[in-house]
Design a protein around this motif. Structure first.
Motif, PDB file in Angstrom:
ATOM      1  N   TRP A  69     -12.329 -16.169  41.967  1.00 24.85           N
ATOM      2  CA  TRP A  69     -12.907 -15.707  40.712  1.00 24.85           C
ATOM      3  C   TRP A  69     -14.419 -15.545  40.900  1.00 24.85           C
ATOM      4  O   TRP A  69     -15.110 -16.472  41.277  1.00 24.85           O
ATOM      5  CB  TRP A  69     -12.602 -16.707  39.602  1.00 24.85           C
ATOM      6  CG  TRP A  69     -11.124 -16.924  39.452  1.00 24.85           C
ATOM      7  CD1 TRP A  69     -10.355 -17.816  40.137  1.00 24.85           C
ATOM      8  CD2 TRP A  69     -10.238 -16.217  38.591  1.00 24.85           C
ATOM      9  NE1 TRP A  69      -9.043 -17.716  39.754  1.00 24.85           N
ATOM     10  CE2 TRP A  69      -8.929 -16.743  38.795  1.00 24.85           C
ATOM     11  CE3 TRP A  69     -10.410 -15.196  37.647  1.00 24.85           C
ATOM     12  CZ2 TRP A  69      -7.826 -16.281  38.104  1.00 24.85           C
ATOM     13  CZ3 TRP A  69      -9.298 -14.740  36.951  1.00 24.85           C
ATOM     14  CH2 TRP A  69      -8.031 -15.269  37.180  1.00 24.85           C
ATOM     15  N   ARG A  82     -10.015  -6.443  38.545  1.00 25.12           N
ATOM     16  CA  ARG A  82     -10.316  -7.150  37.295  1.00 25.12           C
ATOM     17  C   ARG A  82      -8.999  -7.456  36.597  1.00 25.12           C
ATOM     18  O   ARG A  82      -8.138  -6.592  36.456  1.00 25.12           O
ATOM     19  CB  ARG A  82     -11.220  -6.318  36.384  1.00 25.12           C
ATOM     20  CG  ARG A  82     -12.660  -6.288  36.871  1.00 25.12           C
ATOM     21  CD  ARG A  82     -13.623  -5.804  35.808  1.00 25.12           C
ATOM     22  NE  ARG A  82     -14.987  -5.714  36.335  1.00 25.12           N
ATOM     23  CZ  ARG A  82     -15.873  -6.701  36.275  1.00 25.12           C
ATOM     24  NH1 ARG A  82     -15.546  -7.857  35.700  1.00 25.12           N
ATOM     25  NH2 ARG A  82     -17.083  -6.550  36.780  1.00 25.12           N
ATOM     26  N   TYR A 112     -11.822 -10.668  34.026  1.00 23.03           N
ATOM     27  CA  TYR A 112     -12.488 -11.388  35.108  1.00 23.03           C
ATOM     28  C   TYR A 112     -12.420 -10.581  36.407  1.00 23.03           C
ATOM     29  O   TYR A 112     -11.416  -9.921  36.705  1.00 23.03           O
ATOM     30  CB  TYR A 112     -11.835 -12.742  35.332  1.00 23.03           C
ATOM     31  CG  TYR A 112     -11.972 -13.690  34.166  1.00 23.03           C
ATOM     32  CD1 TYR A 112     -13.078 -14.523  34.031  1.00 23.03           C
ATOM     33  CD2 TYR A 112     -10.985 -13.743  33.178  1.00 23.03           C
ATOM     34  CE1 TYR A 112     -13.199 -15.399  32.952  1.00 23.03           C
ATOM     35  CE2 TYR A 112     -11.099 -14.606  32.099  1.00 23.03           C
ATOM     36  CZ  TYR A 112     -12.202 -15.427  31.996  1.00 23.03           C
ATOM     37  OH  TYR A 112     -12.312 -16.280  30.921  1.00 23.03           O
ATOM     38  N   ILE A 124     -12.053 -10.479  40.391  1.00 22.41           N
ATOM     39  CA  ILE A 124     -11.387 -11.318  41.378  1.00 22.41           C
ATOM     40  C   ILE A 124     -11.371 -10.629  42.739  1.00 22.41           C
ATOM     41  O   ILE A 124     -11.465  -9.401  42.846  1.00 22.41           O
ATOM     42  CB  ILE A 124      -9.938 -11.667  40.984  1.00 22.41           C
ATOM     43  CG1 ILE A 124      -9.083 -10.391  40.863  1.00 22.41           C
ATOM     44  CG2 ILE A 124      -9.907 -12.476  39.697  1.00 22.41           C
ATOM     45  CD1 ILE A 124      -7.598 -10.680  40.676  1.00 22.41           C
ATOM     46  N   THR A 133      -1.716 -13.388  38.477  1.00 24.43           N
ATOM     47  CA  THR A 133      -2.191 -13.452  37.093  1.00 24.43           C
ATOM     48  C   THR A 133      -1.166 -12.814  36.154  1.00 24.43           C
ATOM     49  O   THR A 133      -1.528 -12.192  35.158  1.00 24.43           O
ATOM     50  CB  THR A 133      -3.543 -12.734  36.951  1.00 24.43           C
ATOM     51  OG1 THR A 133      -3.377 -11.349  37.301  1.00 24.43           O
ATOM     52  CG2 THR A 133      -4.601 -13.360  37.839  1.00 24.43           C
TER      53      THR A 133
END
Length: 276
Positions: free
Chosen positions: A45, A112, A116, A118, A250
């Protein structure tokens, strides 16, 4: 509406099974790609503070509208066939989009997710990929290939869903719902945009989730509906998402209305490596 049995004779049933086997082999081949999600060695991250990682080159930073890497002397990335050295800006990467940069034998995914930034390196010698031995599935059964009807919303509805990563959320435009029935029981699932033009995606859980199938979610791809909305919902082709195999995913969770109370004993089961 009742469950439509698509194969009513032994010959038709054999053809149904053969078609499923061909699809499943193809899906397994894609899953075991040397740079697929089984090759991911970490999820990093990013933020404004420079960071270095053992499985990716250079020093990485991110802001709201840019992701930057400063490569060490002798290191290089190949992005869309172009070799870059020194400092490289990836610019603004859209939500759910990724850039795949080749580094030696690896591919470095820059993306993203949930707002966020990554970095997810993909190394073909990752032990998770090397140990992969396929995914068990229920035997294909025409009972679970049902006829449904797609009912589009007047406008796509932004829908927030959770993620297997705590405090991470995804927002997808829900396009409509698919109505169908299993053994006479009417059911409905919210659908999202599919991977190919006109196709649809369903995220769901059911009464097998956490028992014989992965607890968090499964995914089902539907072909484009007919003009009258008729669509085949073939749960035999329900698949696991990457989070069933790796902690470096994710994956989204299904919306609340897509948590079925029936036991969908079709499609992919728990992976061997994570079976309960």
């Amino acid at each position: 509406m009742t469950t439509e049995v698509l194969a009513k004779s032994p010959v038709a049933a054999d053809e149904f099974a053969e078609q499923w086997q061909a699809w499943h082999r193809s899906h397994e081949t894609r899953r075991a790609d040397p740079h697929g999600f089984l090759a991911i060695t970490g999820i990093h991250w990013l933020g404004p503070e420079p960071q270095r990682f053992t499985d990716a080159p250079g020093t990485w930073t991110a802001t709201d509208d840019d992701i930057t890497v400063v490569l060490d002397d002798g290191d290089e990335l190949v992005i869309d066939g172009v070799t870059v050295r020194g400092e490289h800006s990836f610019g603004a990467i859209a939500e759910r989009a990724s850039v795949h940069a080749r580094w030696q034998a690896a591919v470095i995914e820059v993306a993203r997710r949930g707002g966020y930034a990554i970095v997810r390196p993909r190394h073909p010698d990752n032990p998770v990929l090397a140990a992969y031995r396929g995914t068990p599935a229920y035997e294909p059964d025409p009972r679970w290939a049902v006829t449904g009807r797609y009912v589009p919303f007047a406008e796509p509805r932004p829908t927030t869903v959770g993620s297997v990563v705590d405090e991470l959320h995804h927002v997808y435009p829900a396009l409509g719902r698919v109505d169908f029935a299993v053994d006479g029981q009417p059911l409905s699932l919210t659908v999202f945009e599919g991977y190919t033009p006109g196709s649809l995606t369903i995220l769901f859980t059911d009464a097998t989730s956490g028992v014989t199938t992965y607890a968090a979610n499964r995914s089902l791809q539907l072909g484009p509906p007919d003009e009258d909305g008729t669509v085949t919902v073939d749960f035999n082709r329900a698949t696991n998402l990457p989070c069933a195999y790796t902690d470096h995913a994710t994956c989204p969770l299904p919306p609340a209305e897509n948590r079925l109370a029936v036991a969908v004993e079709a499609g992919e089961r728990y992976p061997y490596e994570t079976a309960v």
